[in-house]
Design a protein around this motif. Structure first.
Motif, PDB file in Angstrom:
ATOM      1  N   LEU A 100      -7.298   8.817   5.391  1.00 53.31           N
ATOM      2  CA  LEU A 100      -7.731   7.511   4.897  1.00 53.31           C
ATOM      3  C   LEU A 100      -9.244   7.361   5.023  1.00 53.31           C
ATOM      4  CD1 LEU A 100      -7.161   4.617   3.889  1.00 53.31           C
ATOM      5  CD2 LEU A 100      -6.863   3.980   6.288  1.00 53.31           C
ATOM      6  N   LEU A 104     -11.822   6.775   1.969  1.00 53.28           N
ATOM      7  CA  LEU A 104     -12.680   5.587   1.927  1.00 53.28           C
ATOM      8  C   LEU A 104     -14.153   5.985   1.815  1.00 53.28           C
ATOM      9  CD1 LEU A 104     -10.832   3.530   4.662  1.00 53.28           C
ATOM     10  CD2 LEU A 104     -11.096   2.825   2.267  1.00 53.28           C
ATOM     11  N   THR A 111     -17.091   3.584   7.150  1.00 56.02           N
ATOM     12  CA  THR A 111     -15.974   3.449   8.085  1.00 56.02           C
ATOM     13  C   THR A 111     -16.389   3.865   9.480  1.00 56.02           C
ATOM     14  OG1 THR A 111     -15.162   5.707   7.734  1.00 56.02           O
ATOM     15  CG2 THR A 111     -14.310   4.006   6.259  1.00 56.02           C
ATOM     16  N   VAL A 120     -13.402  -0.707   8.214  1.00 56.03           N
ATOM     17  CA  VAL A 120     -14.202  -0.575   6.996  1.00 56.03           C
ATOM     18  C   VAL A 120     -15.217  -1.711   6.976  1.00 56.03           C
ATOM     19  CG1 VAL A 120     -14.123  -0.484   4.478  1.00 56.03           C
ATOM     20  CG2 VAL A 120     -12.188   0.385   5.812  1.00 56.03           C
ATOM     21  N   SER A 171      -5.116   8.113  -0.087  1.00 51.48           N
ATOM     22  CA  SER A 171      -6.107   7.953  -1.160  1.00 51.48           C
ATOM     23  C   SER A 171      -5.828   6.697  -1.976  1.00 51.48           C
ATOM     24  CB  SER A 171      -6.101   9.179  -2.076  1.00 51.48           C
ATOM     25  OG  SER A 171      -6.565  10.307  -1.367  1.00 51.48           O
ATOM     26  N   ALA A 174      -6.814   3.702   0.033  1.00 49.08           N
ATOM     27  CA  ALA A 174      -8.273   3.571  -0.008  1.00 49.08           C
ATOM     28  C   ALA A 174      -8.719   2.836  -1.270  1.00 49.08           C
ATOM     29  CB  ALA A 174      -8.926   4.950   0.079  1.00 49.08           C
ATOM     30  N   ARG A 178     -10.807  -0.568  -1.251  1.00 50.23           N
ATOM     31  CA  ARG A 178     -12.086  -0.663  -1.961  1.00 50.23           C
ATOM     32  C   ARG A 178     -12.090  -1.887  -2.874  1.00 50.23           C
ATOM     33  NH1 ARG A 178     -14.026   3.238  -6.727  1.00 50.23           N
ATOM     34  NH2 ARG A 178     -12.024   2.478  -7.421  1.00 50.23           N
TER      35      ARG A 178
END
Length: 191
Positions: A100, A104, A111, A120, A171, A174, A178
């Protein structure tokens, strides 16, 4: 069904109508869903609709008695939110959190290790959260469950992200994080 030739498809097979119905149903749930989970549910819904059609029941007729699209997202989600028995080991959880963090970082987010989880850094468009409205985001996977995130603050609400417990799932998580950090999802904690 959405296939272009007679060869076996290389992934889930679902209709665009089923995907749209599942996506709509997911919007009324208290979790966020990654695309592969929505595709899984859409594949199930497509199969259920096809079985109904064999008995003279059209997809629209299901709505008279049940929310079949909602039921498919709910039943499929259980597969991702409950860890296989026995529970994930500490090493497995740390490996998933490492995947992860890498995903990220590849997406341009900053992170740092959390306790447990990955913290994050918030962006300029991240919804306000925490005591002063400036809390970063805490993302984690549980040893006995699925992915989740919250503001990194005591007493913060937790939001599930339904995704596979795998590197590919990390993924996809992430990508969701985001979008949240960029403000694209709004404050999902206030739905």
């Amino acid at each position: 069904m959405d296939t272009t030739d007679d060869t076996a498809p290389e992934g889930p097979v679902f209709s665009t109508e089923a995907y749209a119905a599942v996506e709509k149903a997911a919007g009324s749930r208290r979790s966020l869903y990654v695309p592969s989970v929505l595709e899984h549910a859409a594949e199930l819904l497509t199969a259920l609709w096809a079985a109904g059609e064999k008995h003279g029941i059209t997809p629209a007729e299901w709505g008279w008695v049940t929310d079949l699209a909602g039921a498919t997202i709910d039943v499929v989600s259980r597969q991702y939110e409950s860890a296989p028995k026995p529970e994930r080991t500490y090493e497995q959880v740390m490996a998933l959190q490492g995947h992860l963090a890498s995903a990220l970082n590849e997406l341009g987010l900053t992170t740092r290790p959390g306790s447990p989880g990955v913290i994050v850094s918030r962006g300029p468009d991240t919804p306000r959260g925490g005591f002063h409205g400036d809390a970063d985001i805490d993302v984690r996977i549980y040893s006995d469950g699925g992915w989740a995130f919250s503001f990194a603050a005591d007493g913060a609400s937790v939001m599930s992200i339904v995704a596979p417990a795998s590197q590919a799932g990390a993924s996809q998580v992430a990508e969701v994080v985001r979008a949240f950090v960029r403000g694209e999802l709004g404050n999902v904690f206030r739905r």
